[in-house]
Design a protein around this motif. Structure first.
Motif, PDB file in Angstrom:
ATOM      1  N   GLY A 179     -20.744   6.736 -38.677  1.00 43.83           N
ATOM      2  CA  GLY A 179     -19.601   6.924 -37.793  1.00 43.83           C
ATOM      3  C   GLY A 179     -18.360   7.240 -38.612  1.00 43.83           C
ATOM      4  O   GLY A 179     -18.426   7.299 -39.845  1.00 43.83           O
ATOM      5  N   TYR A 180     -17.255   7.412 -37.927  1.00 43.39           N
ATOM      6  CA  TYR A 180     -16.015   7.724 -38.645  1.00 43.39           C
ATOM      7  C   TYR A 180     -14.822   7.478 -37.725  1.00 43.39           C
ATOM      8  O   TYR A 180     -14.981   7.311 -36.508  1.00 43.39           O
ATOM      9  CB  TYR A 180     -16.003   9.189 -39.097  1.00 43.39           C
ATOM     10  CG  TYR A 180     -15.428  10.128 -38.050  1.00 43.39           C
ATOM     11  CD1 TYR A 180     -16.138  10.416 -36.889  1.00 43.39           C
ATOM     12  CD2 TYR A 180     -14.152  10.681 -38.193  1.00 43.39           C
ATOM     13  CE1 TYR A 180     -15.603  11.242 -35.909  1.00 43.39           C
ATOM     14  CE2 TYR A 180     -13.614  11.506 -37.220  1.00 43.39           C
ATOM     15  CZ  TYR A 180     -14.341  11.781 -36.081  1.00 43.39           C
ATOM     16  OH  TYR A 180     -13.797  12.575 -35.101  1.00 43.39           O
TER      17      TYR A 180
ATOM     18  N   LEU B 198     -18.745  18.271 -34.612  1.00 46.08           N
ATOM     19  CA  LEU B 198     -19.801  17.290 -34.365  1.00 46.08           C
ATOM     20  C   LEU B 198     -19.296  16.168 -33.449  1.00 46.08           C
ATOM     21  O   LEU B 198     -19.931  15.824 -32.454  1.00 46.08           O
ATOM     22  CB  LEU B 198     -20.275  16.714 -35.714  1.00 46.08           C
ATOM     23  CG  LEU B 198     -21.224  15.525 -35.673  1.00 46.08           C
ATOM     24  CD1 LEU B 198     -22.543  15.910 -35.029  1.00 46.08           C
ATOM     25  CD2 LEU B 198     -21.484  14.997 -37.092  1.00 46.08           C
ATOM     26  N   ALA B 199     -18.116  15.636 -33.772  1.00 36.70           N
ATOM     27  CA  ALA B 199     -17.596  14.491 -33.026  1.00 36.70           C
ATOM     28  C   ALA B 199     -17.292  14.845 -31.574  1.00 36.70           C
ATOM     29  O   ALA B 199     -17.532  14.040 -30.671  1.00 36.70           O
ATOM     30  CB  ALA B 199     -16.339  13.952 -33.709  1.00 36.70           C
ATOM     31  N   LYS B 200     -16.803  16.072 -31.360  1.00 37.88           N
ATOM     32  CA  LYS B 200     -16.443  16.466 -29.991  1.00 37.88           C
ATOM     33  C   LYS B 200     -17.652  16.417 -29.044  1.00 37.88           C
ATOM     34  O   LYS B 200     -17.497  16.234 -27.840  1.00 37.88           O
ATOM     35  CB  LYS B 200     -15.794  17.860 -29.999  1.00 37.88           C
ATOM     36  CG  LYS B 200     -15.371  18.382 -28.631  1.00 37.88           C
ATOM     37  CD  LYS B 200     -14.257  17.557 -28.006  1.00 37.88           C
ATOM     38  CE  LYS B 200     -14.036  17.891 -26.539  1.00 37.88           C
ATOM     39  NZ  LYS B 200     -15.157  17.449 -25.668  1.00 37.88           N
ATOM     40  N   LEU B 201     -18.856  16.544 -29.603  1.00 36.95           N
ATOM     41  CA  LEU B 201     -20.074  16.461 -28.778  1.00 36.95           C
ATOM     42  C   LEU B 201     -20.213  15.095 -28.102  1.00 36.95           C
ATOM     43  O   LEU B 201     -20.980  14.938 -27.159  1.00 36.95           O
ATOM     44  CB  LEU B 201     -21.316  16.727 -29.643  1.00 36.95           C
ATOM     45  CG  LEU B 201     -21.495  18.156 -30.173  1.00 36.95           C
ATOM     46  CD1 LEU B 201     -22.575  18.204 -31.240  1.00 36.95           C
ATOM     47  CD2 LEU B 201     -21.831  19.115 -29.031  1.00 36.95           C
ATOM     48  N   PHE B 202     -19.472  14.092 -28.611  1.00 38.22           N
ATOM     49  CA  PHE B 202     -19.577  12.736 -28.077  1.00 38.22           C
ATOM     50  C   PHE B 202     -18.234  12.191 -27.580  1.00 38.22           C
ATOM     51  O   PHE B 202     -18.138  11.035 -27.183  1.00 38.22           O
ATOM     52  CB  PHE B 202     -20.169  11.799 -29.136  1.00 38.22           C
ATOM     53  CG  PHE B 202     -21.476  12.319 -29.668  1.00 38.22           C
ATOM     54  CD1 PHE B 202     -22.641  12.174 -28.918  1.00 38.22           C
ATOM     55  CD2 PHE B 202     -21.533  13.005 -30.868  1.00 38.22           C
ATOM     56  CE1 PHE B 202     -23.840  12.698 -29.386  1.00 38.22           C
ATOM     57  CE2 PHE B 202     -22.729  13.528 -31.344  1.00 38.22           C
ATOM     58  CZ  PHE B 202     -23.890  13.377 -30.598  1.00 38.22           C
ATOM     59  N   LEU B 203     -17.211  13.026 -27.659  1.00 40.28           N
ATOM     60  CA  LEU B 203     -15.871  12.613 -27.216  1.00 40.28           C
ATOM     61  C   LEU B 203     -15.450  13.493 -26.054  1.00 40.28           C
ATOM     62  O   LEU B 203     -15.509  14.722 -26.150  1.00 40.28           O
ATOM     63  CB  LEU B 203     -14.860  12.782 -28.359  1.00 40.28           C
ATOM     64  CG  LEU B 203     -14.894  11.725 -29.453  1.00 40.28           C
ATOM     65  CD1 LEU B 203     -14.334  12.285 -30.737  1.00 40.28           C
ATOM     66  CD2 LEU B 203     -14.102  10.495 -29.024  1.00 40.28           C
TER      67      LEU B 203
ATOM     68  N   ILE C 167     -12.328   8.027 -32.836  1.00 35.11           N
ATOM     69  CA  ILE C 167     -13.328   7.126 -33.435  1.00 35.11           C
ATOM     70  C   ILE C 167     -14.682   7.438 -32.818  1.00 35.11           C
ATOM     71  O   ILE C 167     -14.774   7.714 -31.623  1.00 35.11           O
ATOM     72  CB  ILE C 167     -12.934   5.640 -33.244  1.00 35.11           C
ATOM     73  CG1 ILE C 167     -13.989   4.709 -33.856  1.00 35.11           C
ATOM     74  CG2 ILE C 167     -12.693   5.300 -31.790  1.00 35.11           C
ATOM     75  CD1 ILE C 167     -13.572   3.249 -33.894  1.00 35.11           C
ATOM     76  N   LEU C 168     -15.696   7.412 -33.666  1.00 35.10           N
ATOM     77  CA  LEU C 168     -17.047   7.689 -33.179  1.00 35.10           C
ATOM     78  C   LEU C 168     -18.074   6.908 -33.990  1.00 35.10           C
ATOM     79  O   LEU C 168     -18.002   6.860 -35.219  1.00 35.10           O
ATOM     80  CB  LEU C 168     -17.352   9.195 -33.327  1.00 35.10           C
ATOM     81  CG  LEU C 168     -18.820   9.608 -33.144  1.00 35.10           C
ATOM     82  CD1 LEU C 168     -19.218   9.584 -31.673  1.00 35.10           C
ATOM     83  CD2 LEU C 168     -19.071  11.006 -33.705  1.00 35.10           C
ATOM     84  N   THR C 169     -19.007   6.286 -33.301  1.00 35.16           N
ATOM     85  CA  THR C 169     -20.240   5.819 -33.938  1.00 35.16           C
ATOM     86  C   THR C 169     -21.329   6.744 -33.426  1.00 35.16           C
ATOM     87  O   THR C 169     -21.456   6.929 -32.210  1.00 35.16           O
ATOM     88  CB  THR C 169     -20.574   4.365 -33.540  1.00 35.16           C
ATOM     89  OG1 THR C 169     -19.472   3.517 -33.886  1.00 35.16           O
ATOM     90  CG2 THR C 169     -21.805   3.876 -34.274  1.00 35.16           C
TER      91      THR C 169
ATOM     92  N   SER D 139     -18.577  21.002 -26.818  1.00 35.74           N
ATOM     93  CA  SER D 139     -17.788  21.144 -28.039  1.00 35.74           C
ATOM     94  C   SER D 139     -17.639  22.627 -28.357  1.00 35.74           C
ATOM     95  O   SER D 139     -18.616  23.372 -28.272  1.00 35.74           O
ATOM     96  CB  SER D 139     -18.490  20.413 -29.192  1.00 35.74           C
ATOM     97  OG  SER D 139     -17.765  20.570 -30.388  1.00 35.74           O
ATOM     98  N   PRO D 140     -16.432  23.069 -28.668  1.00 35.42           N
ATOM     99  CA  PRO D 140     -16.163  24.506 -28.799  1.00 35.42           C
ATOM    100  C   PRO D 140     -16.625  25.114 -30.126  1.00 35.42           C
ATOM    101  O   PRO D 140     -15.800  25.555 -30.929  1.00 35.42           O
ATOM    102  CB  PRO D 140     -14.640  24.591 -28.655  1.00 35.42           C
ATOM    103  CG  PRO D 140     -14.159  23.297 -29.211  1.00 35.42           C
ATOM    104  CD  PRO D 140     -15.212  22.270 -28.894  1.00 35.42           C
TER     105      PRO D 140
END
Ligand code: ACO
Ligand code: ZN
Length: 240
Positions: free
Chosen positions: A134-135, A100-105, A151-153, A29-30
């Motif tokens: 999640g969101y 934060l989300a990019k760490l899992f996408l 989408i992320l959980t 994630s950048p």
């Protein structure tokens, strides 16, 4: 090109601390360059500001006055709450959430232009506050009729049905708008699995309700990966 560069970059942040969890990250994630030299980040679980050191977070928690995501609580059921956060009104929160989300996408470009998005943040609430599980994000105006961008959980909360709840919520919003909607492509493996699960449940419910009085037509509009599959369910009006 940027997407490719991000994709090939090596994961820098290996773990994050968020609320009562320490979570191993999945992808690059950048984060801004000043965070290049650290492998662990400490997040405030409410405003999602991130810090390099635990002491910084501890100091932050003493003065951070948020106990839930900024924005409006638009749904509540038992201890579960959904908050709608406007990226234009809460720019820093929106950006923090994207980092934060990019760490899992994996295959997602990071949108710095959070103004154009709404963020639907799902929380489990207790006496300490509302803890994000999640969101999903949604463009305010999508030319392609996307009703969900990302989408992320969060990993500690995965496989409990929250993903399918978020997907259902995105379609309920579209229904309220009187629109058809579809998630942005490409879907990840886990994303595809969750959407298939959601639609299987929806279709089985319809089939169960109408038993024999139904005809099904399957089709596809458009071609290639942009093509959209559809099912036409025709319920025959009463049989004798
Ligand atoms: N292995 C196998 N199956 C799984 C796994 C897994 N690791 N995780 C979820 N599933 C299955 C569940 O069993 C369930 O299947 P079912 O319908 O047969 O019961 C289905 O996937 C959905 O499970 P949920 O518990 O509702 O979903 P969850 O809360 O775990 O969230 C999500 C799903 C959001 C995709 C999550 O895995 C995630 O955040 N992944 C990382 C980010 C991601 O890939 N997001 C989607 C990108 S595509 C896009 O954003 C448009
Ligand atoms: Zn905070």
């Amino acid at each position: 090109l940027r997407e490719h560069e991000e994709f090939t970059k090596v994961k820098n942040i290996a773990t994050i601390e968020l609320g009562r969890y320490e979570i191993e990250t999945w992808y690059f994630s950048p984060f801004p360059p000043e965070y290049n030299d650290c492998s662990k980040l400490y997040f405030c679980e409410f405003c999602l500001n991130f810090m390099k050191r635990k002491e910084q977070l501890q100091r932050h928690m003493k003065k951070c006055d948020l106990k839930h995501p900024p924005g409006d609580e638009i749904y509540r059921s038992g201890t579960l709450s959904m908050f709608e956060v406007d990226g234009k009104k809460n720019k820093v929160y929106g950006q923090n959430l994207c980092y934060l989300a990019k760490l899992f996408l994996d295959h997602k470009t990071l949108y710095y232009d959070v103004d154009l998005f709404l963020f639907y943040v799902l929380c489990e609430c207790d006496d300490r506050g509302c803890h994000m599980v999640g969101y999903f994000s949604k463009e305010k105006h999508s030319e392609e009729s996307y009703n969900l961008a990302c989408i992320l959980t969060l990993p500690p909360y995965q496989r409990k049905g929250y993903g399918k709840f978020l997907i259902a919520f995105s379609y309920e919003l579209s229904k309220k708008e009187g629109k058809v909607g579809t998630p942005e492509r490409p879907l990840s493996d886990l994303g595809l699995l969750s959407y298939k699960g959601y639609w299987t449940r929806v279709l089985l419910d319809i089939l169960k309700k109408h038993k024999a009085n139904i005809s099904i037509k399957m089709g596809k509009v458009g071609s290639g990966i942009l093509g959209q599959s559809f099912l036409l369910l025709h319920v025959r009006s009463s049989v004798t």
